[in-house]
Design an enzyme around this catalytic site. Structure first.
Site, PDB file in Angstrom:
ATOM      1  N   THR A   5      67.975  66.433 -25.250  1.00 53.17           N
ATOM      2  CA  THR A   5      66.946  65.797 -26.082  1.00 53.17           C
ATOM      3  C   THR A   5      65.673  65.541 -25.286  1.00 53.17           C
ATOM      4  O   THR A   5      65.741  65.204 -24.104  1.00 53.17           O
ATOM      5  CB  THR A   5      67.481  64.478 -26.651  1.00 53.17           C
ATOM      6  OG1 THR A   5      68.679  64.737 -27.374  1.00 53.17           O
ATOM      7  CG2 THR A   5      66.478  63.816 -27.578  1.00 53.17           C
ATOM      8  N   GLY A  60      72.233  60.059 -21.189  1.00 54.33           N
ATOM      9  CA  GLY A  60      72.945  58.926 -20.601  1.00 54.33           C
ATOM     10  C   GLY A  60      73.137  59.129 -19.109  1.00 54.33           C
ATOM     11  O   GLY A  60      73.504  60.220 -18.673  1.00 54.33           O
ATOM     12  N   GLU A  94      74.530  62.844 -30.693  1.00 55.21           N
ATOM     13  CA  GLU A  94      75.373  64.022 -30.923  1.00 55.21           C
ATOM     14  C   GLU A  94      75.112  64.628 -32.295  1.00 55.21           C
ATOM     15  O   GLU A  94      75.983  65.264 -32.888  1.00 55.21           O
ATOM     16  CB  GLU A  94      76.839  63.697 -30.752  1.00 55.21           C
ATOM     17  CG  GLU A  94      77.615  64.858 -30.148  1.00 55.21           C
ATOM     18  CD  GLU A  94      77.023  65.321 -28.819  1.00 55.21           C
ATOM     19  OE1 GLU A  94      77.314  64.703 -27.799  1.00 55.21           O
ATOM     20  OE2 GLU A  94      76.245  66.292 -28.832  1.00 55.21           O
TER      21      GLU A  94
END
Ligand SMILES: CCCCCCCC/C=C\CCCCCCCCCCCCCC(=O)SCCNC(=O)CCNC(=O)[C@H](O)C(C)(C)COP(=O)(O)OP(=O)(O)OC[C@H]1O[C@@H](n2cnc3c(N)ncnc32)[C@H](O)[C@@H]1OP(=O)(O)O
Ligand SMILES: Cc1cc2nc3c(=O)[nH]c(=O)nc-3n(C[C@H](O)[C@H](O)[C@H](O)COP(=O)(O)OP(=O)(O)OC[C@H]3O[C@@H](n4cnc5c(N)ncnc54)[C@H](O)[C@@H]3O)c2cc1C
Length: 633
Positions: free
Chosen positions: A116, A155, A398
């Site tokens: 992303t 993350g 996701e």
């Protein structure tokens, strides 16, 4: 996918320095992060030692290992992406030689999955990060040409990971070949300093997930060896020849893995919320049912049972469907390994709608559990607020829910067209052919009858969508415009499909195994499955009235049966959540502890607030007192 050994809970929970002296909600943003890194490093060390003793097996249902870490962390583990996406991406998308090379340090490196960007999350073909082949040096040059091309959200990217798998647009000899994955080291192993040519940091506080260390990453003429492109499916040769993949969407495979897994993950999130709220509802006495009798357990209010028992049933539904979907995933991955991609579109469609429904349902059901606990559910020490913010993040990450449902709708419309042309369809959509050929039965007030009815709704709405698209096209819209014009109904078709799948798989899997279970267990599981199916038949009564032969009388009987099921489940409710077998140290809840000492635990926790360290806070003398005295009459 590599499966990490699940460290025995006793082993992990016995480690003293994994416990928190001060509840996390009283730590600063920075202290929170440092605290989870402290605990995560201990867990990481345990994993490293344990994994040396066992062979990793590919394509095994992922362990629940990180759920132990969920309990220890009491928040999201910043190492999670290493296991959830970084390693699976390399395992699924790199050649065996590359896997050996990139994973040779085992737990010695910490990775994340950087796809992303600030400007793009859904539309992967719009990603702006570039990887351009330099033929002379046999390298790729990575660049972030704009601010919006900075990787944003991955993350562990901010301060934890020292490697990542990056999704970037591949450029060879001036031609763009679309998004591809690259193995990139981003920090020095020894010093952990960002490597030259990179801009790294964390993206700031969020509504939850605040220990996940979501970060940003910008590239400036950053060079990696050509061999760092994951080349299992497509290759770039030394002379610059591009060998394309048999299916360009195989690059998206890592996302399918997590989407499949999220179903069982949501089962576990719901099991925790149900355990907390049902146990609390058995302890909490409030108000009367009969005026002349003592205050009752709030669990005796039928409306409280209506709020909570659906969460128990849904947790089992997601667990059972999650295993079913995992088996489908493993079979499709096996087929792909043998060169057959036939079932990939079906797997993509199933994973999209089931990931969406499970994450959305987990969100609102956990919120419903919180609200059912009154004010005490609003305390951080109940752990229900954290469960909510953690679960609802999955509606977005996701694959955002709307976008994924539209992907499933794309598959339903294609399947409907195939049914119209008389083609045979996979079992998961074969009901479309039966509907098209008018081969369906009258309504029956049975679990199978409800499942058949829900499938008729899917077929009816899908047909309506196809007709809507055709109508817009006949009025002059391009197909894509007509698709957009019909998207409200397309979402409805996917939602209906997902619900029908969950009801069908839950009921028939339970029915299939019930003969192998003790009678009592079979009875209770069937009650939960029937409660789930009846709940959703009543929730979707409008659609059933439109697309099936159900009558008002049938609905009245279903409502009656639903209330019977609540009463049948009530005596087993606490036993059912106890059977989720979630230890207090992992449940982390003052309301849900096994011993039921709710009020004592609430007070113990409150006294840990730093504010209670003194009877008068210094702000009284610094700020309040001068004003009080000034205006004292
Ligand atoms: C210390 C130790 C403790 C820890 C120990 C841990 C051990 C644990 C072990 C395992 C744990 C695993 C647990 C995981 C739990 C979850 C934690 C997760 C945490 C957070 C992770 C978040 C990560 C992310 O968010 S990554 C980024 C996600 N982004 C997306 O999903 C993007 C969404 N967008 C898309 O997918 C696509 O862009 C698109 C599909 C929306 C559109 O793509 P497109 O434009 O290229 O396609 P079209 O619409 O034009 O065409 C569609 C066409 O393509 C086919 N298609 C599309 N996608 C796929 C696919 N993925 N697979 C297959 N096929 C695909 C589609 O079928 C269509 O085909 P047609 O034939 O119809 O053309
Ligand atoms: C907690 C968390 C953790 C994350 N971890 C990671 C990670 O580790 N790695 C990573 O790469 N990413 C990660 N992400 C990013 C996540 O994958 C993206 O947020 C997600 O894919 C959605 O993309 P976006 O945020 O850019 O929203 P957009 O794609 O901009 O979509 C915004 C909204 O626009 C609408 N929309 C968009 N496209 C369409 C369409 N085609 N049709 C109809 N409506 C549309 C939808 O309403 C959508 O909600 C994480 C996100 C969160 C919240």
């Amino acid at each position: 996918m590599k499966c990490y050994p699940v460290p025995r809970e006793n082993l992990v929970l016995s480690i003293d320095n994994l416990k928190d002296d001060i509840p996390e909600e009283y730590l600063s943003h920075k202290e929170c992060y440092e605290n989870v890194i402290r605990k995560g490093s201990v867990l990481y060390d345990i994993f490293s030692e344990l994994s040396k003793d066992r062979k990793h097996k590919a394509h095994q249902a992922p362990s629940n290992a990180y759920r132990i870490s969920d309990g220890i962390m009491q928040n999201v583990n910043p190492f999670l992406l290493h296991f959830a996406l970084f390693v699976p991406a390399i395992t699924n998308q790199a050649t065996p030689e590359q896997q050996a090379e990139f994973l040779k340090h085992g737990f010695g490196i910490i990775g994340t999955y950087a796809q992303t960007e600030l400007g793009h999350g859904t539309f992967l073909r719009g990603l702006e990060t570039t990887a351009t082949l330099d033929l002379e040096t046999d390298e790729f040059v990575l660049n972030s040409p704009t601010l919006t091309s900075y990787k944003w959200w991955p993350g562990g990217l901010g301060h934890t990971a020292n490697h990542c798998v990056v999704m970037a647009q591949l450029y060879v000899k001036g031609k763009c070949h679309g998004p591809h994955l690259f193995f990139v080291q981003i920090r020095d192993i020894e010093t952990h300093e960002p490597l030259p040519g990179l801009k790294l940091g964390e993206i700031g506080a969020k509504m939850g997930f605040n220990t996940a260390d979501n970060g940003f990453l910008g590239f400036h003429n950053f060079r990696i060896p050509r061999n760092n492109m994951l080349m299992k499916n497509s290759q770039v040769l030394k002379d610059g020849t591009y060998v394309e993949s048999k299916n360009e969407k195989l690059t998206y495979g890592s996302m399918v893995f997590v989407r499949v897994y999220l179903l069982s993950d949501m089962a576990y999130m719901l099991a925790r919320a149900a355990t907390i709220s049902v146990r609390y509802s058995a302890v909490r006495h409030q108000s009367h049912i009969k005026p002349d009798e003592p205050e009752v357990q709030i669990l005796d209010f039928v409306i409280q049972q209506h709020k909570l028992f659906i969460s128990i049933a849904t947790s089992h539904a997601f667990k059972i469907c999650g295993l079913w979907l995992w088996q489908t995933y493993s079979k499709v991955m096996e087929d792909i390994g043998k060169g057959s991609m036939d079932r990939l579109p079906e797997l993509h469609a199933l994973s999209c709608c089931l990931k969406t429904t499970s994450t959305r349902d987990a969100g609102w059901l956990i919120e419903q559990c919180r609200l059912a606990c009154g004010g005490h559910g609003y305390l951080m020490s109940s752990n229900l607020p954290s469960l909510y913010t953690t679960a609802t993040a999955a509606i977005t990450y996701e694959g955002e829910s709307t976008v994924l449902l539209l992907q499933t709708a794309r598959y339903l419309i294609k399947s409907w067209k195939r049914a119209m042309e008389g083609e045979s369809l996979p079992a998961t959509v074969s009901f479309l052919s039966e509907y098209f050929n008018k081969r369906y039965n009258k309504w029956e007030n049975t679990p199978k009858g409800i499942v058949d009815g829900l499938k008729l709704v899917v077929a009816g709405v899908t047909k309506m969508c196809a007709e809507s698209i055709q109508k817009h096209v006949s009025r002059g819209q391009q197909y894509e415009e007509a698709w957009n014009s019909s998207s409200v109904q397309l979402i409805k078709a996917s939602e209906a499909y997902s619900r029908a799948l969950l009801c069908e798989v839950f009921w028939f899997e339970v029915d299939k195994v019930s003969s192998t279970l003790s009678n009592n267990l079979a009875v209770v599981l069937k009650q939960l499955a029937e409660l789930y199916i009846t709940y959703w038949a009543l929730e979707k009564r409008g659609d059933l009235l439109v697309y099936t032969t159900i009558s008002k009388d049938d609905l009245d009987k279903l409502q009656e049966r639903y209330e019977e099921l609540l009463a049948l489940i009530r005596p087993n409710a606490v036993g059912l959540v106890d059977s989720f077998d979630i230890r207090d140290e992992i449940l982390c809840s003052t309301l849900g502890a096994y011993d039921g000492r709710v009020y004592e635990r609430m007070m113990e926790h409150a006294l840990k607030s730093p504010l209670n360290a003194e009877t008068v806070n210094q702000s009284f003398h610094k700020y309040m007192k001068p004003v009080i005295l000034k205006h004292k009459i």
